[in-house]
Design an enzyme around this catalytic site. Structure first.
Site, PDB file in Angstrom:
ATOM      1  N   ASP A 262      16.320   4.201  15.833  1.00  0.00           N
ATOM      2  CA  ASP A 262      17.571   3.742  16.444  1.00  0.00           C
ATOM      3  C   ASP A 262      18.342   2.948  15.401  1.00  0.00           C
ATOM      4  OD1 ASP A 262      18.279   3.472  19.748  1.00  0.00           O
ATOM      5  OD2 ASP A 262      19.528   2.368  18.310  1.00  0.00           O
TER       6      ASP A 262
ATOM      7  N   CYS B 213      24.192   8.510  34.848  1.00  0.00           N
ATOM      8  CA  CYS B 213      24.185   9.977  34.723  1.00  0.00           C
ATOM      9  C   CYS B 213      25.137  10.692  35.677  1.00  0.00           C
ATOM     10  CB  CYS B 213      22.770  10.489  34.913  1.00  0.00           C
ATOM     11  SG  CYS B 213      21.639   9.732  33.758  1.00  0.00           S
TER      12      CYS B 213
ATOM     13  N   ASN C 132      22.568  18.219  37.596  1.00  0.00           N
ATOM     14  CA  ASN C 132      23.020  16.885  38.005  1.00  0.00           C
ATOM     15  C   ASN C 132      24.186  16.965  38.988  1.00  0.00           C
ATOM     16  OD1 ASN C 132      21.102  15.491  36.638  1.00  0.00           O
ATOM     17  ND2 ASN C 132      22.472  14.435  35.241  1.00  0.00           N
TER      18      ASN C 132
ATOM     19  N   VAL D  85      16.258   8.130  27.702  1.00  0.00           N
ATOM     20  CA  VAL D  85      15.667   9.450  27.456  1.00  0.00           C
ATOM     21  C   VAL D  85      14.848   9.445  26.168  1.00  0.00           C
ATOM     22  CG1 VAL D  85      16.250  11.841  26.894  1.00  0.00           C
ATOM     23  CG2 VAL D  85      17.386  10.701  28.792  1.00  0.00           C
TER      24      VAL D  85
ATOM     25  N   PHE E 277      17.021  14.031  48.452  1.00  0.00           N
ATOM     26  CA  PHE E 277      18.431  13.824  48.094  1.00  0.00           C
ATOM     27  C   PHE E 277      19.380  14.013  49.266  1.00  0.00           C
ATOM     28  CE2 PHE E 277      19.575  12.777  43.730  1.00  0.00           C
ATOM     29  CZ  PHE E 277      18.298  12.500  43.277  1.00  0.00           C
TER      30      PHE E 277
ATOM     31  N   LYS F 144      17.136  -3.760  18.713  1.00  0.00           N
ATOM     32  CA  LYS F 144      16.299  -2.957  19.603  1.00  0.00           C
ATOM     33  C   LYS F 144      14.991  -2.575  18.906  1.00  0.00           C
ATOM     34  CE  LYS F 144      17.903   0.372  22.941  1.00  0.00           C
ATOM     35  NZ  LYS F 144      18.673   1.592  23.093  1.00  0.00           N
TER      36      LYS F 144
ATOM     37  N   GLY G  86      24.376   6.749  52.112  1.00  0.00           N
ATOM     38  CA  GLY G  86      24.426   5.351  51.705  1.00  0.00           C
ATOM     39  C   GLY G  86      25.772   5.000  51.124  1.00  0.00           C
TER      40      GLY G  86
ATOM     41  N   ARG H 111      14.122  10.820  35.781  1.00  0.00           N
ATOM     42  CA  ARG H 111      14.920   9.850  36.544  1.00  0.00           C
ATOM     43  C   ARG H 111      14.558   8.444  36.116  1.00  0.00           C
ATOM     44  NH1 ARG H 111      12.449  11.550  42.035  1.00  0.00           N
ATOM     45  NH2 ARG H 111      10.765  11.709  40.523  1.00  0.00           N
TER      46      ARG H 111
HETATM   47  C1  UGA Z   1      19.520  11.602  37.518  1.00  0.00           C
HETATM   48  C2  UGA Z   1      18.755  12.897  37.835  1.00  0.00           C
HETATM   49  O1  UGA Z   1      18.099  12.786  39.091  1.00  0.00           O
HETATM   50  C3  UGA Z   1      17.744  13.212  36.731  1.00  0.00           C
HETATM   51  O2  UGA Z   1      17.115  14.470  37.003  1.00  0.00           O
HETATM   52  C4  UGA Z   1      18.468  13.280  35.389  1.00  0.00           C
HETATM   53  O3  UGA Z   1      17.575  13.525  34.316  1.00  0.00           O
HETATM   54  C5  UGA Z   1      19.180  11.954  35.150  1.00  0.00           C
HETATM   55  O4  UGA Z   1      20.106  11.701  36.217  1.00  0.00           O
HETATM   56  C6  UGA Z   1      19.913  12.065  33.826  1.00  0.00           C
HETATM   57  O5  UGA Z   1      20.788  12.907  33.711  1.00  0.00           O
HETATM   58  O6  UGA Z   1      19.503  11.404  32.868  1.00  0.00           O
HETATM   59  P1  UGA Z   1      18.964   8.983  37.777  1.00  0.00           P
HETATM   60  O7  UGA Z   1      20.397   8.752  37.410  1.00  0.00           O
HETATM   61  O8  UGA Z   1      17.900   8.202  37.115  1.00  0.00           O
HETATM   62  O9  UGA Z   1      18.573  10.536  37.549  1.00  0.00           O
HETATM   63  O10 UGA Z   1      18.842   8.653  39.327  1.00  0.00           O
HETATM   64  P2  UGA Z   1      18.620   9.431  40.695  1.00  0.00           P
HETATM   65  O11 UGA Z   1      17.303   9.108  41.231  1.00  0.00           O
HETATM   66  O12 UGA Z   1      18.946  10.859  40.555  1.00  0.00           O
HETATM   67  O13 UGA Z   1      19.719   8.709  41.605  1.00  0.00           O
HETATM   68  C7  UGA Z   1      21.096   8.748  41.255  1.00  0.00           C
HETATM   69  C8  UGA Z   1      21.928   8.030  42.301  1.00  0.00           C
HETATM   70  O14 UGA Z   1      21.963   8.778  43.503  1.00  0.00           O
HETATM   71  C9  UGA Z   1      21.432   6.643  42.685  1.00  0.00           C
HETATM   72  O15 UGA Z   1      22.532   5.764  42.745  1.00  0.00           O
HETATM   73  C10 UGA Z   1      20.837   6.817  44.059  1.00  0.00           C
HETATM   74  O16 UGA Z   1      20.920   5.667  44.859  1.00  0.00           O
HETATM   75  C11 UGA Z   1      21.723   7.922  44.611  1.00  0.00           C
HETATM   76  N1  UGA Z   1      21.077   8.714  45.669  1.00  0.00           N
HETATM   77  C12 UGA Z   1      20.031   9.517  45.396  1.00  0.00           C
HETATM   78  C13 UGA Z   1      21.583   8.665  46.968  1.00  0.00           C
HETATM   79  O17 UGA Z   1      22.569   7.945  47.253  1.00  0.00           O
HETATM   80  N2  UGA Z   1      20.992   9.417  47.941  1.00  0.00           N
HETATM   81  C14 UGA Z   1      19.942  10.226  47.687  1.00  0.00           C
HETATM   82  O18 UGA Z   1      19.455  10.890  48.627  1.00  0.00           O
HETATM   83  C15 UGA Z   1      19.430  10.258  46.386  1.00  0.00           C
END
Ligand code: UGA
Length: 429
Positions: free
Chosen positions: A30, A260, A208, A11, A249, A35, A253, A154
């Site tokens: 940091d 997160c 989230n 972030v 979403f 890093k 799977g 994300r």
């Molecule tokens: C998530 C949120 O989507 C962001 O909005 C948020 O800012 C972030 O957390 C955070 O709090 O920092 P992220 O963890 O990068 O983002 O990933 P996502 O794309 O949301 O996916 C999360 C998990 O859900 C992955 O393992 C993905 O494979 C899984 N997923 C997602 C599914 O199994 N099915 C879906 O339909 C979508």
């Protein structure tokens, strides 16, 4: 505007770089010297599309610097972003030590009015503690405001998400701080929600957790579809046309992972508990998520019968595509369980192999997907990288000892796979 961002994790780093690219003068801080040294040499600590190019460009334009000194950053900045880690404690609550330490340092070096922005994901009421701490440790009584400005980027599309946010949340009780924050974000032309600090803090956990709930919902559906002989991808598509539900979403799977959702769902349950409200719905979300990778493991066991001495090719280790992040990835649970049963694992991931090698020393990492398939009794797909969708499946079939593919991410069409002669099993179809 003069800004500093404390903490160069996903972030912080992406936020700092994007704010620099929007024309601000940014120092990213940091306390991890390695890093900062690497960033000063243009070596990125994470893989994130487009990030390196932006770092190089903005450093050249002298709008971005990296430093170990909070003092430098605080003195330079009119707006200070806190984006340090808030890892889970053993009981699931967020560990706020880093936030507290940073607040004390900010207080120490503050020399004029500052807006202190909390971007880390924190439990509701943290803003109050941040203000209290800065007030206590700043002996010169300098004026400041605290803002909660949660981040929704994300991994894998972090730069794009930061530059094109669905909304910007500004939580504060200070009109002066609202003006500054609105000016800062004006170039993004995104909807701005101005609210009190506590509501802003809850918006992050609520968002989230809601998304995690959507995933667990479709995963629970996937089991029903399997048993009933339906196809979860078709059910989800049929649901998604309803605008109130939405199409995204809803991919079934092996469950959600990453740094997160698992952490934030747990933390939100704890927050609710502290406020004397049970959040049983989220407890079910966690339970379903944990069930999902075990269900996939069972499919592998049913298909291969005895796992001991079998060679299994693995495609994908990262918790999702376009990232090298393997934190809380369901793939790790599955690979470890197979290793424990005596399997030999040959794995390939486009980005995550370096990180995976550190925690999976028994795994043979391969240079490409075909090498992972070579001589394997079955191939399992754990992350839906685009590269895997475009595989030469006839070649894969020849390389495998048996033409078996177990797909934890539903990337192929079952009928086409059968036509190619594969024993193909996926999730909820
Ligand atoms: C998530 C949120 O989507 C962001 O909005 C948020 O800012 C972030 O957390 C955070 O709090 O920092 P992220 O963890 O990068 O983002 O990933 P996502 O794309 O949301 O996916 C999360 C998990 O859900 C992955 O393992 C993905 O494979 C899984 N997923 C997602 C599914 O199994 N099915 C879906 O339909 C979508």
């Amino acid at each position: 505007m003069n800004l500093c961002v404390i903490g160069t994790g996903y972030v912080g780093l992406v936020t700092g770089v994007c704010l620099a690219d929007m024309g601000n003068d940014v120092i990213c801080i940091d306390n991890n010297e390695t890093k900062i040294d690497k960033l000063n040499k243009d070596i990125m600590p994470i893989y994130e599309p487009g990030l390196k190019e932006l770092v190089i460009k903005n450093k050249k334009q002298k709008q971005l610097r990296f430093s170990k000194s909070i003092a430098d950053g605080v003195k330079h900045a009119d707006v200070i972003f806190i984006s340090v880690d808030t890892p889970p404690r053993p009981n699931g609550e967020a560990d706020l030590r880093s936030v507290a330490n940073v607040c004390r340092e900010i207080a120490l070096y503050m020399d004029r009015y500052k807006v202190v922005v909390d971007k880390s994901t924190v439990p509701v009421e943290t803003g109050e503690k941040v203000a209290e701490t800065i007030r206590r440790y700043n002996k010169r009584n300098i004026d400041f405001d605290v803002v909660s400005n949660p981040e929704f980027l994300r991994e894998g599309s972090a730069v794009h998400d930061t530059m094109h946010p669905d909304r910007i949340v500004i939580g504060t009780n200070s009109p002066r701080a609202v003006n500054i924050m609105e000016e800062l974000y004006r170039p993004l032309k995104a909807p701005v929600i101005v609210t009190d600090i506590k509501s802003a803090e809850i918006i992050k956990h609520a968002s989230n957790s809601f998304l995690a709930m959507k995933i667990s919902y479709v995963n629970a559906l996937s089991i029903i579809c399997e048993r009933a002989g339906a196809d979860v991808t078709k059910v989800a598509a049929g649901m998604g046309w309803d605008k109130r539900i939405g199409k995204t979403f809803l991919n079934a799977g092996i469950g959600y992972g990453g740094a997160c959702f698992p952490k934030d769902v747990k933390a939100f349950i704890k927050i609710a508990e502290k406020l004397n409200c049970g959040f049983e719905l989220l407890e079910a979300v966690e339970e379903i998520n944990d069930r999902q990778w075990r269900h996939f493991l069972k499919k592998i066991e049913e298909t291969l019968w005895v796992i001991h001495d079998k060679t299994i090719g693995v495609l994908g280790v990262s918790f999702k595509p376009n990232t090298d992040d393997i934190r809380s990835a369901p793939s790790i649970n599955i690979i470890k369980a197979l290793l424990a049963e005596g399997a030999r694992i040959r794995a390939y991931d486009p980005q995550a192999m370096e990180k995976a090698k550190e925690i999976l020393p028994e795994v043979v990492f391969c240079p490409d997907p075909y090498a992972a398939a070579e001589g394997a009794d079955a191939l399992i797909i754990l992350t839906e990288w685009d590269e895997f969708r475009n595989l030469d499946l006839k070649k894969v079939s020849k390389l495998l000892t048996h033409p078996i593919i177990l797909d934890g991410r539903n990337i192929f069409d079952p009928a086409e796979m059968e036509a190619l002669g594969f024993i193909y099993k996926s999730m909820g179809r």
